[in-house]
Design a protein around this motif. Structure first.
Motif, PDB file in Angstrom:
ATOM      1  N   HIS A 127     -31.672 -21.987  58.609  1.00 51.16           N
ATOM      2  CA  HIS A 127     -33.329 -22.204  58.538  1.00 51.16           C
ATOM      3  C   HIS A 127     -33.981 -20.832  58.466  1.00 51.16           C
ATOM      4  O   HIS A 127     -33.841 -20.067  59.226  1.00 51.16           O
ATOM      5  N   VAL A 128     -34.983 -20.800  57.213  1.00 48.74           N
ATOM      6  CA  VAL A 128     -35.573 -19.324  57.428  1.00 48.74           C
ATOM      7  C   VAL A 128     -37.135 -19.613  57.148  1.00 48.74           C
ATOM      8  O   VAL A 128     -37.615 -20.417  56.336  1.00 48.74           O
ATOM      9  N   ASP A 129     -37.711 -19.137  58.097  1.00 45.68           N
ATOM     10  CA  ASP A 129     -39.294 -19.178  58.068  1.00 45.68           C
ATOM     11  C   ASP A 129     -40.006 -18.209  56.996  1.00 45.68           C
ATOM     12  O   ASP A 129     -40.149 -16.841  57.742  1.00 45.68           O
ATOM     13  N   PHE A 130     -39.916 -18.489  55.763  1.00 45.06           N
ATOM     14  CA  PHE A 130     -40.282 -17.584  54.761  1.00 45.06           C
ATOM     15  C   PHE A 130     -41.575 -16.842  54.989  1.00 45.06           C
ATOM     16  O   PHE A 130     -41.674 -15.518  54.751  1.00 45.06           O
ATOM     17  N   SER A 131     -42.733 -17.697  55.307  1.00 48.00           N
ATOM     18  CA  SER A 131     -43.896 -16.965  55.778  1.00 48.00           C
ATOM     19  C   SER A 131     -43.980 -15.754  56.878  1.00 48.00           C
ATOM     20  O   SER A 131     -44.564 -14.939  56.526  1.00 48.00           O
ATOM     21  N   ALA A 132     -43.199 -16.196  57.881  1.00 51.33           N
ATOM     22  CA  ALA A 132     -42.911 -15.089  58.859  1.00 51.33           C
ATOM     23  C   ALA A 132     -42.253 -13.979  58.431  1.00 51.33           C
ATOM     24  O   ALA A 132     -42.708 -12.873  58.921  1.00 51.33           O
ATOM     25  N   LEU A 133     -41.238 -14.411  57.712  1.00 51.46           N
ATOM     26  CA  LEU A 133     -40.139 -13.226  57.173  1.00 51.46           C
ATOM     27  C   LEU A 133     -41.128 -12.582  56.145  1.00 51.46           C
ATOM     28  O   LEU A 133     -41.075 -11.159  56.373  1.00 51.46           O
ATOM     29  N   PHE A 134     -41.955 -12.943  55.416  1.00 48.03           N
ATOM     30  CA  PHE A 134     -42.807 -12.232  54.325  1.00 48.03           C
ATOM     31  C   PHE A 134     -43.755 -11.342  55.213  1.00 48.03           C
ATOM     32  O   PHE A 134     -43.975 -10.180  54.699  1.00 48.03           O
ATOM     33  N   ARG A 135     -44.326 -11.921  56.042  1.00 43.07           N
ATOM     34  CA  ARG A 135     -45.216 -11.140  56.941  1.00 43.07           C
ATOM     35  C   ARG A 135     -44.857  -9.852  57.542  1.00 43.07           C
ATOM     36  O   ARG A 135     -45.097  -8.884  57.491  1.00 43.07           O
ATOM     37  N   ALA A 136     -43.476 -10.168  58.130  1.00 43.28           N
ATOM     38  CA  ALA A 136     -42.870  -9.051  59.099  1.00 43.28           C
ATOM     39  C   ALA A 136     -42.394  -8.076  57.884  1.00 43.28           C
ATOM     40  O   ALA A 136     -42.517  -6.790  58.306  1.00 43.28           O
ATOM     41  N   LEU A 137     -41.861  -8.465  56.727  1.00 44.27           N
ATOM     42  CA  LEU A 137     -41.438  -7.337  55.816  1.00 44.27           C
ATOM     43  C   LEU A 137     -42.471  -6.696  55.267  1.00 44.27           C
ATOM     44  O   LEU A 137     -42.443  -5.401  54.996  1.00 44.27           O
ATOM     45  N   VAL A 138     -43.633  -7.283  54.830  1.00 39.83           N
ATOM     46  CA  VAL A 138     -44.772  -6.506  54.363  1.00 39.83           C
ATOM     47  C   VAL A 138     -45.406  -5.453  55.474  1.00 39.83           C
ATOM     48  O   VAL A 138     -45.653  -4.288  55.086  1.00 39.83           O
TER      49      VAL A 138
END
Length: 227
Positions: A35-46
């Protein structure tokens, strides 16, 4: 600038941890699935990319600032040295090799410039990094922090002993460099006298001996300095 660079450097691993935590394994029944929380992952990567870009920019300006500081220091020191030499009595000039005096105005001052532009900045950054890392470690795990702190006194004692051991080689290296420059300067400026008295072979032998001594000492200094 050094403080900001250190804080951003410490923030990088924390943001990496958030990005990794966004990827989890969920067990539904007997079948685990990713399971990947894409919104949280995107914020962390940005945030992570922004931190690294900002850190690179600050590091660039920090290098420029350190270079300007070192060059201004060198200019002031060489100006003071030149003024001092102009006021020295002739007896000092006659009793000291000209190459050694030139070495003090060039090589020794250049070493100070390197210390100001590199070592001083690294020392401040390293100290701030240690303090920041200690705070972060205490927040994550006080027990692991205590275990890590046990090794710090041993490291400090070892570093202190190595510094005392290496110091003599670096001091001797600068002294030999001054002697070598003095030998070269005297032989070049007085080459007519050297040729007139047939001193070429002795001058070459003396230069080779001094050069070999300087080479051996420099190898030891650089070797122990990087251990």
């Amino acid at each position: 600038i050094v403080l900001l660079v250190t804080l951003l450097t410490l923030a990088g691993p924390a943001l990496q941890a958030k990005a990794i935590d966004a990827i989890t394994i969920v067990t539904t029944g007997e079948t685990p699935r990713l399971h990947v929380d894409f919104s949280a992952l995107f914020r962390a990567l940005v945030l992570l990319v922004s931190v690294y870009i900002f850190t690179a920019l600050l590091t660039y300006f920090q290098g420029i600032w350190a270079a300007k500081l070192s060059q201004n220091t060198v200019r002031t020191m060489r100006s003071d040295l030149f003024s001092k030499i102009c006021r020295l009595p002739l007896r000092y000039i006659d009793t000291h090799p000209h190459g050694d005096i030139m070495s003090r105005m060039t090589n020794d001052v250049e070493n100070i410039a390197n210390t100001v532009s590199q070592s001083l900045t690294s020392m401040i950054s390293g100290l701030l990094t240690i303090i920041g890392t200690l705070v972060v470690m205490l927040l994550y795990s006080p027990l692991m922090t205590l275990v890590s702190l046990i090794t710090i006194p041993l490291t400090l004692l070892l570093s202190r002993g190595m510094a005392r051991f290496m110091k003599k080689y670096f001091v001797k290296q600068q002294a030999l460099l001054g002697e070598l420059n003095g030998q070269v300067e005297e032989m070049v400026t007085g080459y007519k006298t050297v040729v007139a008295y047939g001193y070429e072979k002795k001058a070459i032998a003396k230069f080779n001996a001094m050069s070999d001594d300087f080479r051996k000492n420099s190898i030891l200094a650089q070797f122990f300095g990087t251990v």
